[in-house]
Design an enzyme around this catalytic site. Sequence first.
Site, PDB file in Angstrom:
ATOM      1  CB  THR A   1       0.222  32.534  11.278  1.00 48.18           C
ATOM      2  OG1 THR A   1      -0.766  33.188  10.479  1.00 48.18           O
ATOM      3  CG2 THR A   1      -0.006  32.857  12.742  1.00 48.18           C
TER       4      THR A   1
ATOM      5  CG  ASP B   1      -2.258  36.590  12.214  1.00 49.72           C
ATOM      6  OD1 ASP B   1      -1.900  36.653  11.035  1.00 49.72           O
ATOM      7  OD2 ASP B   1      -2.292  35.526  12.860  1.00 49.72           O
TER       8      ASP B   1
ATOM      9  CG  HIS C   1       1.599  37.066   7.750  1.00 53.19           C
ATOM     10  ND1 HIS C   1       0.369  37.554   7.351  1.00 53.19           N
ATOM     11  CD2 HIS C   1       1.323  36.030   8.584  1.00 53.19           C
ATOM     12  CE1 HIS C   1      -0.596  36.851   7.896  1.00 53.19           C
ATOM     13  NE2 HIS C   1      -0.051  35.920   8.670  1.00 53.19           N
TER      14      HIS C   1
END
Length: 557
Positions: free
Chosen positions: A88, A49, A344
């Site tokens: 997310t 993440d 991302h």
Amino acid sequence: MSLARNALLALALAGATMPFSQPALAGSPAPAAAPAANAPRLVIAIAVDQFSADLFAQYRAQFTGGLARLASGAVFPAGFQSHAATETCPGHSTILTGMRPAHTGIIANTWIDQSVARAKKTVYCAEDETRAAPVAGDYVASVGHLLVPTLGERIKAAWPTSRNIAVSGKDRATLMMGGHRIDQAYWWKGKGFTTLEGASLGKTAIEENEAVDKVIAAGAPAYDLPGYCAPRERAVTAGTVTVGTGRFALSPGDANGFRVSPRLDRAVLDLATKLVDEQKLGQGKTPDMLAISLSANDFIGHGYGTEGSEMCIQVHQLDSALGEFFAALDRRGVDYAVVLTADHGGFDMPERLNQQALPQAARADKALLADALSERIAPALGLEAKGLFLSDGPAGDFWVRKGLPAAQKTAAVAAAKADLLARSQVAAVFTAEELAATPMPKGSPDTWSLIERARASFYAPRSGDFVVLLKRAVVALPVPGPGYVATHGSPWDYDRRVPMLFWRKGMTGFEQPSPVETVDIAPTLAALVGLKLPANTFDGRCLDLDAGPDTTCGVEP
């Protein structure tokens, strides 16, 4: 959209309210179809993440563990979460579905649905908003909003003996990568791992929670600062918060401190290793799917920014923890293939960027918030200001209050667009009508226009009446605070570009610097295991992982 995809969408939705059910998937191969002769017995997809391509490049020379191993395989340093809503939930929804948010239906972490039968109209991407949680203020976690199946689901449809497992530090990551037909689903919540309502924690999850409880109760010393991290250690203040010198010392009883530290990733990987044993993953005749999302990078990026000692320690520990995870798999003799990517990227806090040759970095003006916009626009239109426009921040989707006559709604949207475009921090404003009229983008994602990036995130039943995109280096976080000094979510490449790394024992490594997309991952892995699917099943394409004249895509690329 093809008829085959329409059928898949309908069937996925039909099974969405039963997280552990196993509905048939149209267009999937018959159960009798055999995997490829050389198919790996375990497919592992890892999402880190907020692991931007910039972070990967910045620290690549320092990798000695798991990231170094992956960097010896097929390396795509310019992978793209090609859409504008770089959050997310949308990002995770692309990785194992092979489809962009416009098709997964996951347009953001949250959206506003003014028709829901509750006072709170904000809907979380991984909740069932039609049900009340047992605990006030909580929600019922659900994958029901995901419109399409994941690769793990497709594998189970083809080979019912295959296992589909997902574990993460966040529920939305577990569910968006695991999907509707999932055998075990775990994520961190509060002080340990939990699972979907109606399912029980397995023995290994209980054991992992017991181990974590002991660490939290006892506390833990600070991490050592690697030598190459020393230049990053410098105090910087953002509002009332000072960051840049943290080393993650854990006070006894501090569960949140455990979560916002490299320890969370280690717990997730430890649980994943135990699940390999418990579920006998990679030991059957058909391939199993293991999805892992590591969330500490994101919690640390938000809480401390991306350029301080904290992130440097985190990346160092991530590399080490992944190395230990892969070594554990090697000891078990598992034939596995792995891909690592991110949901991302991320952007550092403006206060530090201003000191490091980016003086234009700034926080979004509060004037861009929905309430301020309502106060400016409503009087001229003769409308009540309260709730005229709704959003969850200064950028992204905005909605007009439900119930306005069409003419008034049109006038409100036009007035808001004109007002926002006149402001120096706004790059673009696109209405729902403009986005709906824009063809789905094609070609290299680095060349897409802003409206094409926004189009890839647009799903009419959930998207706003207009979307606001801020200029480069304008951070959509007006006021920093404890745990939240930096963020992501922009249409710019520091949030869109992520690494994509494929590895399997014995493969010949290579590097392809040209842009690819995260929606290419699912078709690539499907081909690797010999899962044959109809044309146009994915938005992405298969990437040939053979460095020579042969191909792993089944047909010549």
